[in-house]
Scaffold this motif. Sequence first.
Motif, PDB file in Angstrom:
ATOM      1  N   TRP A 131      -1.984 -49.021  31.551  1.00  0.00           N
ATOM      2  CA  TRP A 131      -0.871 -49.287  30.638  1.00  0.00           C
ATOM      3  C   TRP A 131      -1.010 -48.520  29.325  1.00  0.00           C
ATOM      4  O   TRP A 131      -0.051 -47.930  28.848  1.00  0.00           O
ATOM      5  CB  TRP A 131      -0.788 -50.793  30.376  1.00  0.00           C
ATOM      6  CG  TRP A 131       0.218 -51.180  29.335  1.00  0.00           C
ATOM      7  CD1 TRP A 131      -0.017 -51.541  28.044  1.00  0.00           C
ATOM      8  CD2 TRP A 131       1.641 -51.220  29.487  1.00  0.00           C
ATOM      9  NE1 TRP A 131       1.150 -51.811  27.397  1.00  0.00           N
ATOM     10  CE2 TRP A 131       2.189 -51.622  28.253  1.00  0.00           C
ATOM     11  CE3 TRP A 131       2.497 -50.962  30.566  1.00  0.00           C
ATOM     12  CZ2 TRP A 131       3.557 -51.770  28.068  1.00  0.00           C
ATOM     13  CZ3 TRP A 131       3.858 -51.104  30.365  1.00  0.00           C
ATOM     14  CH2 TRP A 131       4.381 -51.507  29.128  1.00  0.00           C
ATOM     15  N   ARG A 132      -2.202 -48.524  28.750  1.00  0.00           N
ATOM     16  CA  ARG A 132      -2.352 -47.967  27.401  1.00  0.00           C
ATOM     17  C   ARG A 132      -2.600 -46.460  27.411  1.00  0.00           C
ATOM     18  O   ARG A 132      -2.161 -45.757  26.503  1.00  0.00           O
ATOM     19  CB  ARG A 132      -3.508 -48.670  26.682  1.00  0.00           C
ATOM     20  CG  ARG A 132      -3.750 -48.185  25.253  1.00  0.00           C
ATOM     21  CD  ARG A 132      -4.858 -48.973  24.597  1.00  0.00           C
ATOM     22  NE  ARG A 132      -4.491 -50.389  24.436  1.00  0.00           N
ATOM     23  CZ  ARG A 132      -5.297 -51.297  23.885  1.00  0.00           C
ATOM     24  NH1 ARG A 132      -6.508 -50.940  23.472  1.00  0.00           N
ATOM     25  NH2 ARG A 132      -4.904 -52.547  23.774  1.00  0.00           N
ATOM     26  N   LEU A 168      -5.420 -52.340  31.843  1.00  0.00           N
ATOM     27  CA  LEU A 168      -5.235 -51.930  30.456  1.00  0.00           C
ATOM     28  C   LEU A 168      -5.303 -50.414  30.323  1.00  0.00           C
ATOM     29  O   LEU A 168      -4.548 -49.809  29.551  1.00  0.00           O
ATOM     30  CB  LEU A 168      -6.291 -52.586  29.569  1.00  0.00           C
ATOM     31  CG  LEU A 168      -6.162 -52.322  28.058  1.00  0.00           C
ATOM     32  CD1 LEU A 168      -4.830 -52.851  27.554  1.00  0.00           C
ATOM     33  CD2 LEU A 168      -7.320 -52.965  27.307  1.00  0.00           C
ATOM     34  N   LEU A 171     -13.085 -50.907  29.415  1.00  0.00           N
ATOM     35  CA  LEU A 171     -11.715 -51.401  29.432  1.00  0.00           C
ATOM     36  C   LEU A 171     -11.299 -51.749  30.854  1.00  0.00           C
ATOM     37  O   LEU A 171     -11.718 -51.100  31.815  1.00  0.00           O
ATOM     38  CB  LEU A 171     -10.765 -50.332  28.867  1.00  0.00           C
ATOM     39  CG  LEU A 171     -10.949 -49.956  27.388  1.00  0.00           C
ATOM     40  CD1 LEU A 171      -9.952 -48.879  27.001  1.00  0.00           C
ATOM     41  CD2 LEU A 171     -10.769 -51.180  26.490  1.00  0.00           C
ATOM     42  N   SER A 172     -10.479 -52.769  30.977  1.00  0.00           N
ATOM     43  CA  SER A 172     -10.014 -53.179  32.297  1.00  0.00           C
ATOM     44  C   SER A 172      -9.077 -52.122  32.874  1.00  0.00           C
ATOM     45  O   SER A 172      -8.403 -51.395  32.136  1.00  0.00           O
ATOM     46  CB  SER A 172      -9.290 -54.524  32.213  1.00  0.00           C
ATOM     47  OG  SER A 172      -8.123 -54.411  31.413  1.00  0.00           O
TER      48      SER A 172
END
Length: 321
Positions: A232-233, A229, A225-226
């Motif tokens: 944020w997530r 991201l 995952l970046s």
Amino acid sequence: MEANIVSYVIRRFGFALVTLWVLSLLVFAGSHILPGNVGRAMLGPFADQRAVDALNHEMGADRPLVRQYVDWMAGFVTGDLGKSSAYRMPVAQFLTGALANSAKLAFMGFLMVVPLSILGGVIAAVYRRSAIDKAISIIGISATVVPEFISAILMILVFGIWLQWFPISAVWPAGSGVGTQLYHLFLPSIPLVLVLFGYIARMTRASMIEALDSDYTRTAILKGLSYPLVIWRHCLRNALAPTISVIASQTVYLIGGLVVIELIFRYQGIGSLIYFAAKKKDFPMLQAGVMSVGAIFAVVTLIADLMFAALNPRIRLEGRS
């Protein structure tokens, strides 16, 4: 799971009620300890003592304190806040308008400080121990220790008088729209942002660093995952849980701790109402104002606890109080 949630909500609601009850005892006792006579305050220093005694009897000020407390609390619960001894009008007429004005100013400050503080805390955590982190920390700490009346006066001098970008009074013309009201409230909101930015940003930074160093963050990165991201997530959701408690406590400050700001900018809010009620020894107004702020505190704290539990299910599952 549902039983745990219901139990958690009931406990928090019970704590809120107990807090309000204790506050009501303190407010009632404090208002009766303060020197002053309700009848004398309403009729003036030269009124005949018999007229003062008759008015105190009519208002029930000469009844036993327990009876006065029970009647006062019953009236507060049912919305009957009594009559102002200074203005001889229902307290609710003054309190409603003052709370509405303070809510507008608090909303303006909340709208500015919360996103800015969270963003500052996240950036400081991502770039920890860098020049950016140090700059945000220094600005936040420096702004926090500056008293509101100093920053408010500086805002008036710089942006109100020298640059003339904003009005120096928070009172807008009658019939003004939302845009004009926000324009008049922008300058008074700046001192609130400066005071609260450091608290919220530092809490967000600490929570974000803990989240960034956690195992689930490293696992998410290893899965491909970046980094934005993941922040944020995964990180921000967990980092916001303790930050919410700080935001809730500071939200109460925005409502009830605006005395200095409201006085400097000539704004008729709940802070200035409580100040003038204490100055005039208007006990019904003072009691209603302080209890209203306490009720707001209890509601905001309850909402914050529920949001905290929603973001961190371990809180309600572990049965913490």
